[in-house]
Design a protein around this motif. Structure first.
Motif, PDB file in Angstrom:
ATOM      1  N   LEU A 123       0.832  -1.496  -0.534  1.00  0.00           N
ATOM      2  CA  LEU A 123      -0.037   0.042   0.058  1.00  0.00           C
ATOM      3  C   LEU A 123       0.997   1.508   0.191  1.00  0.00           C
ATOM      4  CD1 LEU A 123      -2.539  -1.552   2.054  1.00  0.00           C
ATOM      5  CD2 LEU A 123      -3.260  -0.616   0.165  1.00  0.00           C
ATOM      6  N   ALA A 124       2.089   1.500   0.890  1.00  0.00           N
ATOM      7  CA  ALA A 124       2.827   2.246   0.525  1.00  0.00           C
ATOM      8  C   ALA A 124       2.883   2.842  -0.863  1.00  0.00           C
ATOM      9  CB  ALA A 124       3.965   2.503   1.650  1.00  0.00           C
ATOM     10  N   ASN A 125       3.753   2.014  -1.618  1.00  0.00           N
ATOM     11  CA  ASN A 125       3.555   2.290  -2.371  1.00  0.00           C
ATOM     12  C   ASN A 125       3.107   3.062  -3.528  1.00  0.00           C
ATOM     13  OD1 ASN A 125       6.735   0.802  -2.231  1.00  0.00           O
ATOM     14  ND2 ASN A 125       5.725  -0.975  -2.778  1.00  0.00           N
ATOM     15  N   LEU A 126       2.016   3.281  -3.582  1.00  0.00           N
ATOM     16  CA  LEU A 126       0.704   4.491  -3.757  1.00  0.00           C
ATOM     17  C   LEU A 126       1.280   5.663  -4.320  1.00  0.00           C
ATOM     18  CD1 LEU A 126      -1.467   4.570  -5.067  1.00  0.00           C
ATOM     19  CD2 LEU A 126      -2.934   4.142  -2.633  1.00  0.00           C
ATOM     20  N   ILE A 127       1.903   5.241  -2.197  1.00  0.00           N
ATOM     21  CA  ILE A 127       2.227   6.977  -2.548  1.00  0.00           C
ATOM     22  C   ILE A 127       3.434   7.546  -3.444  1.00  0.00           C
ATOM     23  CG2 ILE A 127       3.432   8.817  -0.294  1.00  0.00           C
ATOM     24  CD1 ILE A 127      -0.140   8.003  -0.689  1.00  0.00           C
ATOM     25  N   ILE A 128       4.353   6.303  -3.581  1.00  0.00           N
ATOM     26  CA  ILE A 128       6.090   6.343  -4.416  1.00  0.00           C
ATOM     27  C   ILE A 128       5.044   6.377  -5.238  1.00  0.00           C
ATOM     28  CG2 ILE A 128       8.091   5.591  -4.514  1.00  0.00           C
ATOM     29  CD1 ILE A 128       7.969   5.803  -1.833  1.00  0.00           C
ATOM     30  N   VAL A 129       4.217   6.068  -6.301  1.00  0.00           N
ATOM     31  CA  VAL A 129       4.292   6.631  -7.345  1.00  0.00           C
ATOM     32  C   VAL A 129       4.025   7.542  -7.641  1.00  0.00           C
ATOM     33  CG1 VAL A 129       2.691   5.167  -9.740  1.00  0.00           C
ATOM     34  CG2 VAL A 129       3.686   3.617  -7.830  1.00  0.00           C
ATOM     35  N   VAL A 130       3.120   8.082  -6.936  1.00  0.00           N
ATOM     36  CA  VAL A 130       2.176   9.524  -7.387  1.00  0.00           C
ATOM     37  C   VAL A 130       2.745  10.168  -7.057  1.00  0.00           C
ATOM     38  CG1 VAL A 130       0.295  11.003  -5.841  1.00  0.00           C
ATOM     39  CG2 VAL A 130       0.015   8.240  -5.912  1.00  0.00           C
ATOM     40  N   ALA A 131       3.926  10.453  -6.235  1.00  0.00           N
ATOM     41  CA  ALA A 131       4.921  11.577  -5.742  1.00  0.00           C
ATOM     42  C   ALA A 131       5.843  11.086  -6.706  1.00  0.00           C
ATOM     43  CB  ALA A 131       6.173  10.944  -4.679  1.00  0.00           C
ATOM     44  N   LEU A 132       6.032  10.502  -7.588  1.00  0.00           N
ATOM     45  CA  LEU A 132       6.791  10.012  -8.603  1.00  0.00           C
ATOM     46  C   LEU A 132       6.199  10.735 -10.195  1.00  0.00           C
ATOM     47  CD1 LEU A 132       9.414   8.666 -10.605  1.00  0.00           C
ATOM     48  CD2 LEU A 132       8.132   6.572 -10.978  1.00  0.00           C
ATOM     49  N   TYR A 133       4.785  10.898  -9.860  1.00  0.00           N
ATOM     50  CA  TYR A 133       4.661  11.324 -11.258  1.00  0.00           C
ATOM     51  C   TYR A 133       3.880  12.696 -10.583  1.00  0.00           C
ATOM     52  CZ  TYR A 133       3.463   7.752 -14.737  1.00  0.00           C
ATOM     53  OH  TYR A 133       4.096   6.280 -15.271  1.00  0.00           O
ATOM     54  N   LYS A 134       4.227  13.236  -9.059  1.00  0.00           N
ATOM     55  CA  LYS A 134       3.749  14.269  -9.609  1.00  0.00           C
ATOM     56  C   LYS A 134       4.652  15.349  -9.073  1.00  0.00           C
ATOM     57  CE  LYS A 134       0.496  16.298  -8.331  1.00  0.00           C
ATOM     58  NZ  LYS A 134      -1.001  16.784  -9.677  1.00  0.00           N
ATOM     59  N   THR A 135       6.020  14.485  -8.172  1.00  0.00           N
ATOM     60  CA  THR A 135       7.744  15.266  -7.908  1.00  0.00           C
ATOM     61  C   THR A 135       8.650  14.920  -8.972  1.00  0.00           C
ATOM     62  OG1 THR A 135       7.624  14.039  -6.147  1.00  0.00           O
ATOM     63  CG2 THR A 135       6.502  15.706  -5.454  1.00  0.00           C
ATOM     64  N   GLY A 136       8.720  14.243  -9.696  1.00  0.00           N
ATOM     65  CA  GLY A 136       9.871  13.856 -10.327  1.00  0.00           C
ATOM     66  C   GLY A 136      10.712  12.374  -9.618  1.00  0.00           C
ATOM     67  N   GLY A 137      11.678  11.702 -10.289  1.00  0.00           N
ATOM     68  CA  GLY A 137      11.881  10.193  -9.844  1.00  0.00           C
ATOM     69  C   GLY A 137      13.622  10.783  -8.707  1.00  0.00           C
ATOM     70  N   LYS A 138      14.135  12.245  -7.746  1.00  0.00           N
ATOM     71  CA  LYS A 138      15.127  12.170  -7.004  1.00  0.00           C
ATOM     72  C   LYS A 138      14.493  12.252  -5.636  1.00  0.00           C
ATOM     73  CE  LYS A 138      18.154  14.945  -9.596  1.00  0.00           C
ATOM     74  NZ  LYS A 138      18.759  16.558  -9.914  1.00  0.00           N
ATOM     75  N   GLU A 139      13.200  13.210  -6.039  1.00  0.00           N
ATOM     76  CA  GLU A 139      11.839  13.368  -4.519  1.00  0.00           C
ATOM     77  C   GLU A 139      11.447  12.073  -4.569  1.00  0.00           C
ATOM     78  OE1 GLU A 139      11.596  15.438  -7.362  1.00  0.00           O
ATOM     79  OE2 GLU A 139      12.899  17.164  -6.573  1.00  0.00           O
ATOM     80  N   ALA A 140      11.018  10.799  -5.012  1.00  0.00           N
ATOM     81  CA  ALA A 140      10.354   9.331  -5.248  1.00  0.00           C
ATOM     82  C   ALA A 140      11.770   8.649  -3.924  1.00  0.00           C
ATOM     83  CB  ALA A 140      10.257   9.490  -6.521  1.00  0.00           C
TER      84      ALA A 140
END
Length: 163
Positions: free
Chosen positions: A38-55
């Motif tokens: 479930l926590a990976n849901l946040i990682i995927v959203v962060a990848l698309y909203k903030t970028g790779g470094k932040e994710a």
């Protein structure tokens, strides 16, 4: 700058909450280590909203914190290996542009299990755990698809929020 820090804090909090919720869900299919993620849901959203470094920073922070709170040193090791390999593949596929959020998430789910399997082979010093590959690939595909669908829906609702 302040808003990025605030969003990062919210993402960390959500990822930790989802990690905790996952410890409460009895999700057993007979294969050691298989979880919904479930926590990976946040990682995927962060990848698309903030970028790779932040994710990546988010993923490492989440793994270390949730490992100390809910797990142990081995859970941190396994999660870091799976999470970093998964994120690397997701960043590459997202950058490629030929994959949907769901496709990127599926690849991430599969590679997360591959990363953990590699660590398991190194820890137990045998290749006999390779027999788990088919089950882990199917589990990664299914959980990656579930997380991808949820992330896609979240991203549709967050379209007007700049991070």
């Amino acid at each position: 700058m302040r808003s990025k820090v605030a969003y990062f804090g919210v993402f960390i909090a959500l990822a930790l909450i989802f990690s905790y919720i996952e410890t409460l869900i009895p999700f057993q299919i007979g294969i050691p280590g298989v979880k919904l993620g479930l926590a990976n849901l946040i990682i995927v959203v962060a990848l698309y909203k903030t970028g790779g470094k932040e994710a990546c920073l988010l993923s490492v922070t989440r793994v270390v914190l949730s490992g100390f709170i809910f797990g142990n040193l081995f859970s941190i090791l396994y999660s870091l290996a799976g999470g970093l390999l998964s994120l690397a593949i997701m960043v590459l596929l997202k950058r490629n542009g030929g994959f949907s959020v769901i496709g990127v998430s599926i690849a991430g789910g599969v590679m997360h299990n591959v990363g953990q399997l590699i660590v398991a082979m190194l820890v137990v010093e045998t290749f006999s755990v390779v027999y788990y590959v088919p089950a882990l690939l199917i589990a990664g595909l299914i959980t990656g698809m579930i997380i991808g669908v949820a992330a896609n829906e979240m991203l549709k609702r967050l379209i007007n929020i700049d991070m």
